[in-house]
Scaffold this active site. Structure first.
Site, PDB file in Angstrom:
ATOM      1  N   GLY A 180      28.675 108.123 -19.984  1.00 39.21           N
ATOM      2  CA  GLY A 180      29.119 106.738 -20.179  1.00 39.21           C
ATOM      3  C   GLY A 180      28.306 105.944 -21.169  1.00 39.21           C
ATOM      4  O   GLY A 180      28.057 104.768 -20.950  1.00 39.21           O
ATOM      5  N   THR A 181      27.904 106.608 -22.231  1.00 37.30           N
ATOM      6  CA  THR A 181      27.199 105.875 -23.290  1.00 37.30           C
ATOM      7  C   THR A 181      27.837 106.167 -24.642  1.00 37.30           C
ATOM      8  O   THR A 181      28.280 107.289 -24.891  1.00 37.30           O
ATOM      9  CB  THR A 181      25.682 106.180 -23.320  1.00 37.30           C
ATOM     10  OG1 THR A 181      25.100 105.544 -24.465  1.00 37.30           O
ATOM     11  CG2 THR A 181      25.373 107.664 -23.343  1.00 37.30           C
ATOM     12  N   SER A 182      27.833 105.146 -25.509  1.00 36.63           N
ATOM     13  CA  SER A 182      28.433 105.319 -26.828  1.00 36.63           C
ATOM     14  C   SER A 182      27.555 106.178 -27.738  1.00 36.63           C
ATOM     15  O   SER A 182      27.973 106.558 -28.825  1.00 36.63           O
ATOM     16  CB  SER A 182      28.676 103.954 -27.471  1.00 36.63           C
ATOM     17  OG  SER A 182      27.501 103.182 -27.403  1.00 36.63           O
TER      18      SER A 182
ATOM     19  N   HIS B  66      15.664 100.211 -20.668  1.00 37.30           N
ATOM     20  CA  HIS B  66      15.970  98.905 -21.282  1.00 37.30           C
ATOM     21  C   HIS B  66      15.657  97.752 -20.336  1.00 37.30           C
ATOM     22  O   HIS B  66      16.108  96.628 -20.561  1.00 37.30           O
ATOM     23  CB  HIS B  66      17.439  98.848 -21.736  1.00 37.30           C
ATOM     24  CG  HIS B  66      17.726  99.726 -22.919  1.00 37.30           C
ATOM     25  ND1 HIS B  66      18.994 100.060 -23.335  1.00 37.30           N
ATOM     26  CD2 HIS B  66      16.887 100.351 -23.798  1.00 37.30           C
ATOM     27  CE1 HIS B  66      18.934 100.849 -24.406  1.00 37.30           C
ATOM     28  NE2 HIS B  66      17.668 101.047 -24.704  1.00 37.30           N
TER      29      HIS B  66
HETATM   30  C1  BJW Z   1      33.144 105.397 -19.656  1.00 33.79           C
HETATM   31  C2  BJW Z   1      33.827 104.703 -18.675  1.00 33.79           C
HETATM   32  C3  BJW Z   1      34.085 105.410 -17.510  1.00 33.79           C
HETATM   33  C4  BJW Z   1      33.603 103.354 -20.272  1.00 33.79           C
HETATM   34  N1  BJW Z   1      33.680 106.678 -17.394  1.00 33.79           N
HETATM   35  N2  BJW Z   1      32.760 106.648 -19.535  1.00 33.79           N
HETATM   36  C5  BJW Z   1      17.239 104.543 -35.909  1.00 33.79           C
HETATM   37  C6  BJW Z   1      18.389 104.461 -36.681  1.00 33.79           C
HETATM   38  C7  BJW Z   1      19.129 103.291 -36.723  1.00 33.79           C
HETATM   39  C8  BJW Z   1      18.747 102.171 -35.987  1.00 33.79           C
HETATM   40  C9  BJW Z   1      17.637 102.265 -35.203  1.00 33.79           C
HETATM   41  C10 BJW Z   1      16.884 103.425 -35.168  1.00 33.79           C
HETATM   42  N3  BJW Z   1      15.841 103.234 -34.316  1.00 33.79           N
HETATM   43  C11 BJW Z   1      15.910 101.980 -33.829  1.00 33.79           C
HETATM   44  C12 BJW Z   1      16.987 101.370 -34.343  1.00 33.79           C
HETATM   45  C13 BJW Z   1      17.405  99.995 -34.074  1.00 33.79           C
HETATM   46  C14 BJW Z   1      18.154  99.825 -32.776  1.00 33.79           C
HETATM   47  C15 BJW Z   1      19.426 100.666 -32.770  1.00 33.79           C
HETATM   48  O1  BJW Z   1      19.526 101.685 -32.141  1.00 33.79           O
HETATM   49  N4  BJW Z   1      20.450 100.201 -33.445  1.00 33.79           N
HETATM   50  C16 BJW Z   1      21.736 100.920 -33.475  1.00 33.79           C
HETATM   51  C17 BJW Z   1      22.833 100.039 -32.884  1.00 33.79           C
HETATM   52  C18 BJW Z   1      22.036 101.355 -34.852  1.00 33.79           C
HETATM   53  N5  BJW Z   1      17.295 100.172 -31.643  1.00 33.79           N
HETATM   54  C19 BJW Z   1      16.375  99.349 -31.196  1.00 33.79           C
HETATM   55  O2  BJW Z   1      16.139  98.273 -31.726  1.00 33.79           O
HETATM   56  C20 BJW Z   1      15.573  99.786 -29.981  1.00 33.79           C
HETATM   57  N6  BJW Z   1      14.177  99.625 -30.220  1.00 33.79           N
HETATM   58  C21 BJW Z   1      13.466 100.484 -30.959  1.00 33.79           C
HETATM   59  O3  BJW Z   1      13.947 101.482 -31.430  1.00 33.79           O
HETATM   60  O4  BJW Z   1      12.142 100.125 -31.074  1.00 33.79           O
HETATM   61  C22 BJW Z   1      11.348 100.801 -32.042  1.00 33.79           C
HETATM   62  C23 BJW Z   1      11.436 100.014 -33.302  1.00 33.79           C
HETATM   63  C24 BJW Z   1      11.203  98.655 -33.259  1.00 33.79           C
HETATM   64  C25 BJW Z   1      11.254  97.937 -34.446  1.00 33.79           C
HETATM   65  C26 BJW Z   1      11.605  98.570 -35.613  1.00 33.79           C
HETATM   66  C27 BJW Z   1      11.872  99.941 -35.618  1.00 33.79           C
HETATM   67  C28 BJW Z   1      11.784 100.668 -34.438  1.00 33.79           C
HETATM   68  C29 BJW Z   1      15.878  98.900 -28.787  1.00 33.79           C
HETATM   69  C30 BJW Z   1      17.276  99.040 -28.315  1.00 33.79           C
HETATM   70  C31 BJW Z   1      17.534  98.061 -27.174  1.00 33.79           C
HETATM   71  C32 BJW Z   1      19.005  97.989 -26.787  1.00 33.79           C
HETATM   72  N7  BJW Z   1      19.192  96.886 -25.929  1.00 33.79           N
HETATM   73  C33 BJW Z   1      20.474  96.677 -25.292  1.00 33.79           C
HETATM   74  C34 BJW Z   1      20.406  95.370 -24.466  1.00 33.79           C
HETATM   75  C35 BJW Z   1      19.605  95.603 -23.194  1.00 33.79           C
HETATM   76  C36 BJW Z   1      19.512  94.385 -22.372  1.00 33.79           C
HETATM   77  C37 BJW Z   1      20.842  93.922 -21.861  1.00 33.79           C
HETATM   78  O5  BJW Z   1      21.543  94.640 -21.108  1.00 33.79           O
HETATM   79  O6  BJW Z   1      21.209  92.809 -22.207  1.00 33.79           O
HETATM   80  O7  BJW Z   1      20.806  97.776 -24.451  1.00 33.79           O
HETATM   81  S1  BJW Z   1      21.849  96.640 -26.447  1.00 33.79           S
HETATM   82  C38 BJW Z   1      22.981  97.503 -25.419  1.00 33.79           C
HETATM   83  O8  BJW Z   1      23.300  98.806 -25.970  1.00 33.79           O
HETATM   84  C39 BJW Z   1      22.217  97.768 -24.109  1.00 33.79           C
HETATM   85  C40 BJW Z   1      22.696  99.138 -23.758  1.00 33.79           C
HETATM   86  O9  BJW Z   1      21.800  99.740 -22.855  1.00 33.79           O
HETATM   87  C41 BJW Z   1      22.773  99.824 -25.099  1.00 33.79           C
HETATM   88  C42 BJW Z   1      23.651 101.046 -25.127  1.00 33.79           C
HETATM   89  O10 BJW Z   1      24.968 100.721 -24.805  1.00 33.79           O
HETATM   90  P1  BJW Z   1      25.846 101.774 -24.001  1.00 33.79           P
HETATM   91  O11 BJW Z   1      25.296 101.972 -22.657  1.00 33.79           O
HETATM   92  O12 BJW Z   1      26.059 102.986 -24.812  1.00 33.79           O
HETATM   93  O13 BJW Z   1      27.196 100.918 -23.784  1.00 33.79           O
HETATM   94  P2  BJW Z   1      28.521 100.857 -24.691  1.00 33.79           P
HETATM   95  O14 BJW Z   1      29.297  99.687 -24.214  1.00 33.79           O
HETATM   96  O15 BJW Z   1      28.202 100.908 -26.125  1.00 33.79           O
HETATM   97  O16 BJW Z   1      29.296 102.197 -24.358  1.00 33.79           O
HETATM   98  C43 BJW Z   1      29.902 102.446 -23.101  1.00 33.79           C
HETATM   99  C44 BJW Z   1      30.445 103.860 -23.122  1.00 33.79           C
HETATM  100  O17 BJW Z   1      30.986 104.155 -21.840  1.00 33.79           O
HETATM  101  C45 BJW Z   1      31.582 104.060 -24.138  1.00 33.79           C
HETATM  102  O18 BJW Z   1      31.340 105.278 -24.852  1.00 33.79           O
HETATM  103  C46 BJW Z   1      32.834 104.198 -23.266  1.00 33.79           C
HETATM  104  O19 BJW Z   1      33.801 105.083 -23.826  1.00 33.79           O
HETATM  105  C47 BJW Z   1      32.243 104.776 -21.996  1.00 33.79           C
HETATM  106  N8  BJW Z   1      32.980 104.470 -20.773  1.00 33.79           N
HETATM  107  N9  BJW Z   1      34.088 103.410 -19.181  1.00 33.79           N
HETATM  108  C48 BJW Z   1      33.026 107.243 -18.490  1.00 33.79           C
HETATM  109  N10 BJW Z   1      34.774 104.825 -16.510  1.00 33.79           N
END
Ligand code: BJW
Ligand code: ZN
Length: 245
Positions: free
Chosen positions: A185-187, A117
């Site tokens: 640590g990812t959702s 990302h």
């Molecule tokens: C602990 C803890 C501790 C806490 N110990 N654990 C197919 C189906 C449906 C939708 C889509 C699909 N394909 C694509 C999509 C659309 C979209 C998507 O996925 N949407 C979903 C939300 C439904 N995806 C995209 O758009 C991606 N692009 C793509 O697929 O391109 C192809 C395409 C393009 C056009 C049309 C069609 C296809 C791009 C995704 C980019 C995500 N960007 C972000 C921002 C990055 C920049 C920034 O940082 O500002 O990335 S959004 C945000 O979410 C960030 C993160 O990397 C990402 C994931 O979040 P993460 O890491 O999981 O964090 P949290 O907060 O959600 O979870 C934290 C976890 O930690 C929790 O579980 C806690 O319990 C745990 N935790 N403390 C252990 N101490």
């Protein structure tokens, strides 16, 4: 806490892949995206991390990124990041695929890191795509500007944007060929990252999840380690004696 199966597999494996998300940096003091602490002002990540939001209100989106940059620059990797750096030395083939943009895996010492990302400390021109690794850019109307006059944006991947083809290819290859895959640590809801562990499992990897709570991935994981990764990973490295081969 750890099964004998996991210890044995980790001792025998040559190839291990780790996918990390915001939870691994939570214990460094970096806010995660979702859940209670995931809100910035009144906005959810989904509302700010997209190109439409940037074009509609670049000042607001830049304010969010500057705020996050300042937090990241005042924090450091935690014991979970360092445990992964130790593991990389133990294995012939060890890849960290991270959704995080904070750069903490490299800072901790991991060398094979796929930042799928992007990286929040870099900026990129929306016109000529020039990359700026640090800050010597011009400000115009309180917005950073490229030498070509184009607007700069953070060099990260927003919703609706494609990930680097090369990094995606490397991620799928790693997932398909590893013996143990950790999802940490990812959702597990943001695609395509959420599909890597599924691909690994379908290719025969032993799938381990580490999280403080269960996620949509938990039901297919071979082992779910519930708790803080900063406590679990160092303990696992010690129990499985992954420090020296
Ligand atoms: C602990 C803890 C501790 C806490 N110990 N654990 C197919 C189906 C449906 C939708 C889509 C699909 N394909 C694509 C999509 C659309 C979209 C998507 O996925 N949407 C979903 C939300 C439904 N995806 C995209 O758009 C991606 N692009 C793509 O697929 O391109 C192809 C395409 C393009 C056009 C049309 C069609 C296809 C791009 C995704 C980019 C995500 N960007 C972000 C921002 C990055 C920049 C920034 O940082 O500002 O990335 S959004 C945000 O979410 C960030 C993160 O990397 C990402 C994931 O979040 P993460 O890491 O999981 O964090 P949290 O907060 O959600 O979870 C934290 C976890 O930690 C929790 O579980 C806690 O319990 C745990 N935790 N403390 C252990 N101490
Ligand atoms: Zn430019």
């Amino acid at each position: 806490m750890f099964s004998q199966e996991l210890i044995t597999r980790l001792k025998k494996a040559r190839s291990v892949v780790v996918l990390t998300g915001a939870g691994i940096s939570a214990e460094s003091g970096i806010p995660t995206f979702r859940g209670q602490e995931g809100l910035w002002k009144k906005y959810r990540a989904e509302e700010l991390a997209n190109v439409e939001a940037f074009h509609q209100n670049p000042h607001l989106v830049w304010e969010w990124y500057e705020y996050r940059r300042s937090i990241i620059q005042s924090k450091a990797p935690n014991p979970a990041h360092f445990a992964l750096a130790h593991m990389e030395q133990y294995y012939t083939d060890f890849v960290v695929i991270t959704q995080n943009v904070d750069g903490f895996h490299r800072a901790a010492g991991n060398r094979k890191v796929l930042e799928i990302h992007g990286n929040i400390l870099r900026s990129r021109c929306v016109e000529c795509h020039k990359i700026y690794n640090s800050k010597p850019y011009i400000m115009k109307d309180h917005l950073p500007q490229c030498e070509c006059g184009g607007l700069l944006r953070p060099d990260v991947v927003w919703f609706g944007e494609a990930l680097s083809e090369d990094l995606l290819k490397q991620s799928y290859q790693a997932a398909q060929s590893c013996e143990v895959f950790f999802s940490i640590g990812t959702s597990s809801i943001v695609q395509p990252a959420a599909s890597f562990p599924v691909v690994a499992k379908n290719h025969g990897a032993y799938l381990v999840e580490i999280n403080v709570e269960t996620t949509p991935l938990s039901s297919i994981a071979d082992e779910v380690l519930l708790g803080k990764v900063g406590e679990i990973l160092p303990e696992l490295v010690e129990k499985a004696e992954l420090l020296d081969k």
